[in-house]
Design a protein around this motif. Sequence first.
Motif, short mmCIF file in Angstrom:
data_model
loop_
_atom_site.label_atom_id
_atom_site.label_comp_id
_atom_site.label_asym_id
_atom_site.label_seq_id
_atom_site.Cartn_x
_atom_site.Cartn_y
_atom_site.Cartn_z
N UNK A 1 0.87 -1.18 0.00
CA UNK A 1 0.00 0.00 0.00
C UNK A 1 0.91 1.23 0.00
N UNK A 2 0.63 2.17 -0.88
CA UNK A 2 1.47 3.37 -1.01
C UNK A 2 0.75 4.55 -0.36
N UNK A 3 1.43 5.20 0.58
CA UNK A 3 0.89 6.38 1.27
C UNK A 3 1.59 7.64 0.76
N UNK A 4 0.81 8.62 0.36
CA UNK A 4 1.33 9.97 0.16
C UNK A 4 0.78 10.82 1.28
N UNK A 5 1.62 11.20 2.24
CA UNK A 5 1.16 11.87 3.46
C UNK A 5 1.47 13.37 3.37
N UNK B 1 -2.88 4.33 -2.02
CA UNK B 1 -3.11 3.43 -3.14
C UNK B 1 -3.05 1.99 -2.60
N UNK B 2 -4.17 1.30 -2.69
CA UNK B 2 -4.33 0.00 -2.04
C UNK B 2 -4.02 -1.14 -3.02
N UNK C 1 -13.21 -1.88 -1.14
CA UNK C 1 -12.20 -1.69 -0.09
C UNK C 1 -12.72 -0.92 1.11
N UNK C 2 -13.78 -0.15 0.94
CA UNK C 2 -14.28 0.62 2.09
C UNK C 2 -14.89 -0.28 3.17
N UNK C 3 -15.30 -1.49 2.79
CA UNK C 3 -15.95 -2.38 3.77
C UNK C 3 -14.98 -2.82 4.86
N UNK C 4 -13.81 -3.42 4.53
CA UNK C 4 -12.88 -3.75 5.63
C UNK C 4 -12.33 -2.52 6.34
N UNK D 1 -9.85 -7.86 -1.29
CA UNK D 1 -9.52 -6.69 -0.47
C UNK D 1 -8.34 -6.94 0.46
N UNK D 2 -7.29 -7.56 -0.07
CA UNK D 2 -6.15 -7.93 0.77
C UNK D 2 -5.45 -6.68 1.30
N UNK D 3 -5.22 -5.70 0.43
CA UNK D 3 -4.51 -4.50 0.86
C UNK D 3 -5.27 -3.68 1.88
N UNK D 4 -6.55 -3.46 1.63
CA UNK D 4 -7.35 -2.66 2.57
C UNK D 4 -7.56 -3.39 3.89
#
Length: 360
Positions: free
Chosen positions: A138-142, A207-208, A300-303, A223-226
């Motif tokens: 999972x890529x985070x842009x913070x 980005x999941x 992905x919003x569910x998990x 939904x492995x990433x989320x």
Amino acid sequence: MNWLKPSNLDHFVSSTSIPLPTDQKEERAPRWATYVAALIGVLAIVVMIILNREPSEEPAPPAAKPEDLSRYLPFDGEKAYQHLVDVCKFGPRVSGSQAMKLQQDYIRKYLTDAGAQVQFQSWDIRHPETGQPVTLSNIFGRFHPERTERILLACHYDTRPYADEDPDNPRAPFVGANDGASGVGLLLELARHINAVDTKYGVDVVFLDAEEFIFDRERDPFFVGSTYLAEKYRSADINFRYKWGILVDMVGDKDLQIYQERNSISWRDTRPLVLDVWRVAKKLNIPEFVSRPRHTVNDDHVPLHDIGGIPIIDIIDFDYPSPGYGPKYWHTTKDVPENCSADSLAKVGKVILTWLQELE
């Protein structure tokens, strides 16, 4: 000049009209003729004034002006669409593939250029078919990572291994222009503006991975990433919390119709967010955001909601290309950039960017 009002004039005329005795009428005729002529002149002037007056004593209120929306940052749908095209050129971006690695480098560079602190949340799983290890990320842009109250903006960036809904070749690879790349393009263009948004919140653009790492629907987890992010968010010792979250998926359809996703509108903690986002769309005169539910979408919003406890909604046009009977492009070889639209990306991006700017 109140004395020119009809009511005052009536009073003036009646108080000066004095009846004369009959025997004096002839003798006084010349003097009264002067009075009458003068009075007729006054009446004529008053009548002219009355006839030329506006029908109302008070001026009509000015027409309501449309709200000035110039203060909001512009969202460039063409730039978002170009990102969509660029990542599709890598080919199918299945988790762990070389095309996925190229896309990861592309996303990392753009987020860095946009001023984000880029972090990879990586872990290994076993490939469902070969059993070999696959690294997921999972890529985070913070943006403003020091802020403890944050907003989560997310999409998945992988593609399904096969076009499993294609009526002619369900084992064919496909590039996932709408189902995958549209969310990537939209969030990358959105990232370009976030540092300019006047808000007290920090923003994580995420980005999941592995939403679509499915070779066998009966066997392989969705939904492995989320799910991984949700579990870490729930259990990790972190000093921040997500106030709201928005997931975007399949937002590039040329025939854009975004209904309220049923999970998002039915969850008690996310319903206010749905109503607020659709309020912004109405304010911006974007009727493609339809103010009623249509689909229940497992996404992905569910998990992220059920496991992570994040109040997050799904913005998705699941009818691709359109509702009802006819051809379907979802998970087929027809999910290509030519069936997507910069205008659709602009409309969704503008709603989210404006909503972000209005957050209190």
